[in-house]
Design an enzyme around this catalytic site. Structure first.
Site, mmCIF file in Angstrom:
data_model
loop_
_atom_site.group_PDB
_atom_site.id
_atom_site.type_symbol
_atom_site.label_atom_id
_atom_site.label_comp_id
_atom_site.label_asym_id
_atom_site.label_seq_id
_atom_site.Cartn_x
_atom_site.Cartn_y
_atom_site.Cartn_z
ATOM 1 N N TYR A 121 13.859 2.420 2.454
ATOM 2 C CA TYR A 121 14.008 3.806 2.028
ATOM 3 C C TYR A 121 15.495 4.171 1.933
ATOM 4 C CZ TYR A 121 9.027 4.341 3.188
ATOM 5 O OH TYR A 121 7.654 4.216 3.244
ATOM 6 N N ASN A 165 4.066 9.720 -5.672
ATOM 7 C CA ASN A 165 4.013 8.819 -6.819
ATOM 8 C C ASN A 165 2.659 8.951 -7.522
ATOM 9 O OD1 ASN A 165 3.866 6.611 -8.525
ATOM 10 N ND2 ASN A 165 4.478 5.118 -6.999
ATOM 11 N N CYS A 189 5.493 1.745 -5.206
ATOM 12 C CA CYS A 189 6.067 2.382 -4.015
ATOM 13 C C CYS A 189 5.717 1.633 -2.729
ATOM 14 C CB CYS A 189 5.644 3.836 -3.925
ATOM 15 S SG CYS A 189 3.877 4.089 -3.831
ATOM 16 N N HIS A 190 4.700 0.777 -2.772
ATOM 17 C CA HIS A 190 4.372 -0.009 -1.575
ATOM 18 C C HIS A 190 5.489 -0.985 -1.215
ATOM 19 C CE1 HIS A 190 2.952 -2.536 -4.901
ATOM 20 N NE2 HIS A 190 3.142 -3.571 -4.096
ATOM 21 N N GLU A 248 1.409 -9.905 -2.155
ATOM 22 C CA GLU A 248 2.551 -10.313 -2.961
ATOM 23 C C GLU A 248 3.380 -11.388 -2.265
ATOM 24 O OE1 GLU A 248 4.785 -6.940 -4.331
ATOM 25 O OE2 GLU A 248 3.040 -6.043 -5.299
#
Length: 128
Positions: A49, A72, A80-81, A109
Site C-alpha cells: 500500500y 475498486n 487490487c488483491h 498466482e
C-alpha cells in the site's frame, strides 16, 4: 476469466482485458491507483500500500490506497488483491469481507509463477 482460473499460466503472457473507460474517467487518486495496478502490477507480483502511494507521488497515503482498493469496481481485472501490507501480510480484501479470497488469489498466482514463498508462508511464521 476462464483462463485465469483454468489455465492461469496463460495470464503470464496475456494482457488484461480492457476496462470500461468510465472507470478511469476522473482524474482523482482512486482512478490513478487503479490505473497504476492495472498497468504495472502483473500476474503473480505484489506491491505494498505504501509503495503504491509513493509511486503515485503521495508517500504516506497508504490508507488512501486501501480506500481505493476497497472501492475498486472490477476487482480481478484491476487486480487490487496484489496490493499488500509492507511487512508481507495480505491486508484486507473487499473491505475485510473477503480476506480469504485475497489469500487464495495470491496463492493461486504465486503457484503458477512457481514462487515457493507464497502468502501462506506469512501465516505459518506468524505467532498465535
Amino acid at each position: 476469466m476462464k483462463d485465469y482460473f483454468e489455465r492461469p499460466e496463460r495470464c503470464l503472457y496475456e494482457s488484461l482485458p480492457a476496462v470500461c473507460p468510465s472507470v478511469f474517467s476522473k482524474d482523482n487518486f482512486r482512478q490513478k491507483a487503479w490505473m497504476y495496478i492495472y498497468k504495472h502490477v502483473g500476474f503473480g507480483t505484489t506491491i505494498s500500500y505504501g509503495d503504491l502511494a509513493g509511486k503515485l507521488g503521495l508517500p504516506g497515503a497508504a490508507q488512501a490506497v486501501g480506500s481505493a482498493m476497497r472501492n475498486n469496481p472490477v476487482s480481478i481485472v484491476i487486480p487490487c488483491h496484489r496490493v499488500i501490507r509492507s511487512g508481507g501480510a495480505p491486508g484486507h480484501y473487499s473491505g475485510g469481507t473477503r480476506d480469504n479470497l485475497k489469500i487464495w488469489l495470491l496463492n493461486h498466482e504465486a503457484g503458477v509463477k512457481g514462487k515457493s514463498g507464497s502468502i501462506k508462508s506469512y501465516f505459518s511464521k506468524k505467532k498465535p
